[in-house]
Design an enzyme around this catalytic site. Structure first.
Site, PDB file in Angstrom:
ATOM      1  CB  ALA A  75     -23.663 -15.407   5.491  1.00  0.00           C
ATOM      2  CB  THR A  76     -27.220 -11.913   3.868  1.00  0.00           C
ATOM      3  OG1 THR A  76     -26.806 -12.480   2.623  1.00  0.00           O
ATOM      4  CG2 THR A  76     -28.021 -10.632   3.405  1.00  0.00           C
ATOM      5  CG  ASN A 153     -17.499 -11.566  -1.782  1.00  0.00           C
ATOM      6  OD1 ASN A 153     -17.115 -11.064  -1.443  1.00  0.00           O
ATOM      7  ND2 ASN A 153     -18.231 -10.895  -2.716  1.00  0.00           N
ATOM      8  CB  SER A 201     -23.179 -18.701   4.336  1.00  0.00           C
ATOM      9  OG  SER A 201     -24.016 -19.729   2.594  1.00  0.00           O
ATOM     10  CG  HIS A 203     -24.903 -21.448  -0.736  1.00  0.00           C
ATOM     11  ND1 HIS A 203     -24.472 -20.428  -1.064  1.00  0.00           N
ATOM     12  CD2 HIS A 203     -25.192 -19.827   0.289  1.00  0.00           C
ATOM     13  CE1 HIS A 203     -24.462 -19.715  -1.458  1.00  0.00           C
ATOM     14  NE2 HIS A 203     -24.972 -19.100  -0.605  1.00  0.00           N
ATOM     15  CB  CYS A 326     -24.795 -10.144  -4.200  1.00  0.00           C
ATOM     16  SG  CYS A 326     -22.890  -9.611  -3.654  1.00  0.00           S
TER      17      CYS A 326
END
Length: 382
Positions: A75-76, A153, A201, A203, A326
């Site tokens: 996703a980053t 998140n 994403s 994961h 993060c």
């Protein structure tokens, strides 16, 4: 030594056994190990076939056309490709985002600011939602993109993406949504949401790390400039040899998520109720986020008189976090909690508990007992 009870599913999820089984079929000579771009022999054709099947599985979870799915490393990268890829197409672009986005969006927008791109930073409501009216008020004549996350998140709060998307579509402004925390937790229909670009994403949905996707709506006005070059893969939007085993793993994970979404949401809601009920006898617990518009698997709580670092050290039998993975390397209080108006003191006392597919009622009961015991002990020695 017994492993701690894992309550950090928002940081990452374990690969589902069914996903693992599909992935190992793509690693050895007797499986689909080939390069999907090798069009001159059967190994490449077989690899391409399973990759395209995975693309279809990802697309089906968000009700998209498989041709709208671009593979990335996560996703980053998807966030970077969406935001930078749109901005590069314009001479004097303006973009809108919020101060509580994931670092992948925040840092990308800060970098663009350094490059001379004006960015409007929205302040959320005190419960973590971004108001549609605030988005519309921030639009300028040269606004080319709005980038917001669907599910925060750290808080689990859900922003009204559908309303924002409708208003932006009427204004002709592209809309990018980071859905890393939403996929597999909420129903997603990109057409109904009026989303142009959407980051995913692997994961976060019981698939492998190192793989993700960007939904790019098939329309003449939705284009992104490639950020990685070298081979013209993914219809020129993202070059690089496709990691067959990871893509197959993400596809299977998304297929499982689609099949069990309603049941999983209901089960996690029950676990959330049990968790909060189990802590109801503990005084001085403050809820951070929105009670109504939220996903069930993320709960953010502040504990009066106890800082989060000390509490985590005391909770040796639980795997939890004080915020986003993060940002875990810094001792600064959560920028998300400060962004919704929480004091530094309250932010320093916050922990995020997140449940998932393999969490059970016994683990929830155990967690509640551990939290109450450690909080009361730490308060007693103040």
């Amino acid at each position: 030594m017994k492993k701690p009870v894992y309550l950090d599913y928002a940081a990452t999820t374990p690969v589902d056994p069914a996903v693992y089984e599909e992935m190992i079929k793509c690693l050895t000579l007797d499986g689909n190990f080939g390069n999907p771009a090798s069009r001159s022999h059967g190994y490449g054709w077989q690899a391409e076939a399973v990759v395209e099947n995975a693309r279809r599985q990802v697309a089906e979870l968000i009700h998209a056309d498989p041709r709208e799915i671009v593979w990335t490393s996560g996703a980053t990268e998807s966030d970077n490709l969406a935001i930078k890829g749109v901005v590069e197409l314009h001479d004097s672009p303006h973009i809108v985002t919020s101060i509580i986005e994931h670092k992948a969006v925040v840092d990308t927008c800060k970098w663009l600011e350094q490059m001379g791109v004006p960015v409007t930073w929205l302040t959320p409501e005190t419960d973590g939602r971004i108001a549609p009216g605030a988005v519309c008020d921030a639009l300028q004549d040269n606004t080319v993109l709005v980038s917001l996350m669907m599910v925060n998140n750290e808080l689990g709060t859900v922003t009204d993406i559908a309303t924002i998307g409708q208003r932006l579509r009427e204004r002709g402004v592209l809309f990018h949504v980071d859905a890393a925390q939403a996929a597999g937790k909420l129903p997603i229909n990109v057409a109904e949401l009026n989303v142009d670009l959407l980051s995913l994403s692997g994961h976060k949905v019981y698939g492998p790390k190192g793989v993700g996707a960007l939904y790019v709506r098939r329309a003449p006005d939705v284009q992104v400039v490639a950020q990685m070059h070298g081979g013209g893969h993914e219809r020129g939007m993202r070059s690089g040899t496709l990691a067959t085993h990871q893509l197959v793993g993400m596809g299977k994970a998304f297929e499982l998520a689609a099949a069990g979404l309603g049941q999983e949401m209901e089960r996690l809601e029950q676990l959330r109720f049990a968790f909060l009920e189990g802590l109801s006898g503990l005084d001085g617990v403050q809820f951070n986020g929105c009670e109504t518009d939220r996903v069930p698997g993320i709960v953010n709580l502040s504990f009066d008189g106890v800082d989060a670092e000390s509490l985590m050290l005391g909770l040796r039998n639980l795997a939890v976090s004080s915020g986003s993975a993060c940002a875990s390397a810094t001792m600064e209080p959560s920028y998300v909690l400060r962004g919704i108006g929480a004091s530094d003191e309250r932010a320093h006392r916050a922990l995020r508990f997140s449940f998932g597919r393999f969490t059970d009622e016994q683990e929830i009961a155990f967690a509640c007992e551990q939290i109450k015991e450690v909080v009361e002990r730490l308060r007693a020695v103040r």
